[in-house]
Scaffold this motif. Structure first.
Motif, mmCIF file in Angstrom:
data_model
loop_
_atom_site.group_PDB
_atom_site.id
_atom_site.type_symbol
_atom_site.label_atom_id
_atom_site.label_comp_id
_atom_site.label_asym_id
_atom_site.label_seq_id
_atom_site.Cartn_x
_atom_site.Cartn_y
_atom_site.Cartn_z
ATOM 1 N N ALA A 128 0.829 -1.209 0.000
ATOM 2 C CA ALA A 128 0.000 0.000 0.000
ATOM 3 C C ALA A 128 0.861 1.255 0.000
ATOM 4 O O ALA A 128 0.551 2.233 -0.687
ATOM 5 N N LEU A 129 1.952 1.244 0.765
ATOM 6 C CA LEU A 129 2.848 2.412 0.775
ATOM 7 C C LEU A 129 3.419 2.669 -0.619
ATOM 8 O O LEU A 129 3.418 3.810 -1.106
ATOM 9 N N LEU A 130 3.907 1.610 -1.257
ATOM 10 C CA LEU A 130 4.466 1.781 -2.603
ATOM 11 C C LEU A 130 3.383 2.190 -3.605
ATOM 12 O O LEU A 130 3.642 2.989 -4.514
ATOM 13 N N ALA A 131 2.185 1.656 -3.438
ATOM 14 C CA ALA A 131 1.081 2.040 -4.323
ATOM 15 C C ALA A 131 0.739 3.519 -4.142
ATOM 16 O O ALA A 131 0.433 4.219 -5.115
ATOM 17 N N ILE A 132 0.789 4.009 -2.910
ATOM 18 C CA ILE A 132 0.547 5.437 -2.662
ATOM 19 C C ILE A 132 1.584 6.276 -3.391
ATOM 20 O O ILE A 132 1.256 7.298 -4.004
ATOM 21 N N ALA A 133 2.851 5.840 -3.339
ATOM 22 C CA ALA A 133 3.913 6.576 -4.033
ATOM 23 C C ALA A 133 3.661 6.613 -5.543
ATOM 24 O O ALA A 133 3.833 7.653 -6.194
ATOM 25 N N ILE A 134 3.226 5.486 -6.101
ATOM 26 C CA ILE A 134 2.939 5.418 -7.535
ATOM 27 C C ILE A 134 1.763 6.305 -7.896
ATOM 28 O O ILE A 134 1.812 7.080 -8.869
ATOM 29 N N SER B 131 -6.796 7.076 -7.005
ATOM 30 C CA SER B 131 -7.316 7.201 -5.641
ATOM 31 C C SER B 131 -6.270 6.757 -4.628
ATOM 32 O O SER B 131 -5.826 5.599 -4.647
ATOM 33 N N LEU B 132 -5.870 7.668 -3.729
ATOM 34 C CA LEU B 132 -4.931 7.298 -2.675
ATOM 35 C C LEU B 132 -5.555 6.318 -1.675
ATOM 36 O O LEU B 132 -4.912 5.327 -1.312
ATOM 37 N N VAL C 48 -9.252 -9.592 -13.077
ATOM 38 C CA VAL C 48 -10.625 -9.547 -12.579
ATOM 39 C C VAL C 48 -11.083 -8.106 -12.404
ATOM 40 O O VAL C 48 -12.214 -7.734 -12.764
ATOM 41 N N THR C 49 -10.215 -7.257 -11.865
ATOM 42 C CA THR C 49 -10.567 -5.846 -11.664
ATOM 43 C C THR C 49 -10.831 -5.152 -12.985
ATOM 44 O O THR C 49 -11.811 -4.403 -13.125
ATOM 45 N N LEU C 50 -9.974 -5.392 -13.976
ATOM 46 C CA LEU C 50 -10.140 -4.736 -15.272
ATOM 47 C C LEU C 50 -11.422 -5.191 -15.971
ATOM 48 O O LEU C 50 -12.026 -4.429 -16.727
ATOM 49 N N ILE C 51 -11.832 -6.414 -15.720
ATOM 50 C CA ILE C 51 -13.070 -6.920 -16.332
ATOM 51 C C ILE C 51 -14.299 -6.387 -15.611
ATOM 52 O O ILE C 51 -15.269 -5.930 -16.238
ATOM 53 N N VAL C 52 -14.284 -6.442 -14.270
ATOM 54 C CA VAL C 52 -15.462 -6.097 -13.481
ATOM 55 C C VAL C 52 -15.581 -4.592 -13.257
ATOM 56 O O VAL C 52 -16.662 -4.008 -13.398
ATOM 57 N N ARG C 53 -14.480 -3.957 -12.896
ATOM 58 C CA ARG C 53 -14.500 -2.520 -12.589
ATOM 59 C C ARG C 53 -13.171 -1.912 -13.018
ATOM 60 O O ARG C 53 -12.237 -1.811 -12.209
ATOM 61 N N PRO C 54 -13.043 -1.509 -14.288
ATOM 62 C CA PRO C 54 -11.760 -1.068 -14.824
ATOM 63 C C PRO C 54 -11.119 0.091 -14.064
ATOM 64 O O PRO C 54 -9.885 0.208 -14.033
ATOM 65 N N GLN C 55 -11.928 0.981 -13.473
ATOM 66 C CA GLN C 55 -11.369 2.129 -12.757
ATOM 67 C C GLN C 55 -10.911 1.779 -11.358
ATOM 68 O O GLN C 55 -10.382 2.625 -10.642
ATOM 69 N N GLY C 56 -11.106 0.530 -10.917
ATOM 70 C CA GLY C 56 -10.696 0.127 -9.579
ATOM 71 C C GLY C 56 -11.824 0.276 -8.579
ATOM 72 O O GLY C 56 -12.839 0.922 -8.835
ATOM 73 N N ILE C 57 -11.631 -0.314 -7.407
ATOM 74 C CA ILE C 57 -12.697 -0.351 -6.404
ATOM 75 C C ILE C 57 -13.109 1.055 -5.976
ATOM 76 O O ILE C 57 -14.294 1.373 -5.887
ATOM 77 N N LEU C 58 -12.148 1.915 -5.703
ATOM 78 C CA LEU C 58 -12.438 3.275 -5.255
ATOM 79 C C LEU C 58 -12.069 4.311 -6.315
ATOM 80 O O LEU C 58 -11.886 5.486 -5.996
ATOM 81 N N GLY C 59 -11.959 3.865 -7.548
ATOM 82 C CA GLY C 59 -11.539 4.775 -8.616
ATOM 83 C C GLY C 59 -12.601 5.786 -9.018
ATOM 84 O O GLY C 59 -12.295 6.787 -9.641
ATOM 85 N N GLY C 60 -13.874 5.545 -8.670
ATOM 86 C CA GLY C 60 -14.930 6.463 -9.047
ATOM 87 C C GLY C 60 -15.238 6.359 -10.529
ATOM 88 O O GLY C 60 -14.688 5.525 -11.269
#
Length: 299
Positions: free
Chosen positions: A25-31, A243-244, A280-292
């Protein structure tokens, strides 16, 4: 496998997954922070993380105490990221570079850092940082963690809270958010884009160095350790690349999935789990869970 075994594996997989997932999660926040500000995926994030581990290793080899190694490593990696942004990325921006040129620049940084590490000779032998915490097991339910695991999780959570407060309560954080939302409007109201971009890169370097300091007492440091960034990218995609909070959620989900797959299926299947989560994420919800909702930026 009995029900008691399944319950034990569930507890161990979830708790261990939260520990490793907090680092993802820390590295993902940096990205995500860099991407939201510059619209550029930083493909050198893993190598910046790796540099943090090797800088700490070199400082410890020079007989410095951890009390000095930790702040010096954080400052050094933040400075590397900030200088790269100012010297390379900002010039590409000023020359009206397109997206692929920014990506190539980050790949150049990745190969440069990896090459420098190999030149030092430290990369010839896998190493790990000494732990500041005892290795005694701590039982939580039926699962066993170590004091290092608890320290990793607590430190990561505290860092995430501080990052959240910075972005929402400080002028610098609000300026970073403004640049990410609409750079031209931010510039009109007096925000210096180059300064904010350099600060975001420095922040991403600092977060990556902290992640390295946390996890490298548990894993071996090699020049190829940068592959951990793949898991951070998986976390960012699952949670939402813009989304952070999504990066945090994605990191925890990927960490838990990775550990549960290793316990219930096979350790050989661990490397596949993040990619399946991405698919699975790209198929079901491409913007991500909290991507809006998907949006087009106005310029």
């Amino acid at each position: 496998m009995t029900l008691s075994d399944i319950w034990l594996f569930l507890q161990q997989g979830v708790l261990s997954g939260l520990v490793t997932g907090s680092v993802y999660a820390l590295l993902a926040i940096a990205i995500v922070a860099v991407f939201k500000t510059t619209d550029v995926p930083n493909f050198a994030q893993g190598e910046i993380f790796m540099a943090g581990g090797y800088i700490a290793l070199m400082l410890l080899a020079a007989n410095l105490s951890y009390a000095l190694v930790i702040p010096l490593t954080l400052v050094a990696v933040a400075a590397i990221a900030a200088v790269f942004q100012r010297v390379v990325m900002e010039r590409v921006t000023q020359s009206k570079g397109v997206g692929v040129q920014f990506v190539i620049a980050t790949l150049g940084l990745a190969y440069t850092l990896k090459g420098l590490v190999r030149q030092t000779g430290l990369g010839d032998t896998p190493r790990s940082l000494p732990s500041l915490f005892p290795s005694d097991p701590v039982m939580i339910g039926d699962a066993a963690l170590t004091w290092l695991d608890i320290a990793i999780f607590v430190t990561s959570v505290v860092t995430m809270v501080l990052i959240y407060l910075m972005f929402n309560k400080t002028r610098i954080g609000k300026a970073m958010r403004a640049v990410g939302m609409n750079p031209r409007a931010a510039q009109i109201v007096g925000i210096r884009l180059s300064r904010i971009r350099m600060m975001v890169w420095a922040l991403s370097g600092l977060i990556s160095a902290l992640a390295a300091l946390l996890i490298t007492p548990k894993i071996l440091i090699t020049p190829d350790i940068a592959h951990i960034a793949i898991l951070a990218y998986a976390a960012a995609i699952v949670g939402g690349f813009n989304s952070l909070p999504g990066a945090v959620l994605g990191g925890l989900i990927v960490g838990v999935i990775e550990n549960l797959v290793g316990l219930f299926i096979s350790t050989n299947a661990i490397v596949v789990a993040p990619f399946l989560a991405i698919l699975v994420t790209l198929i079901v919800r491409p913007q991500g869970i909290l991507g809006g909702a998907l949006q087009v930026k106005k310029v």
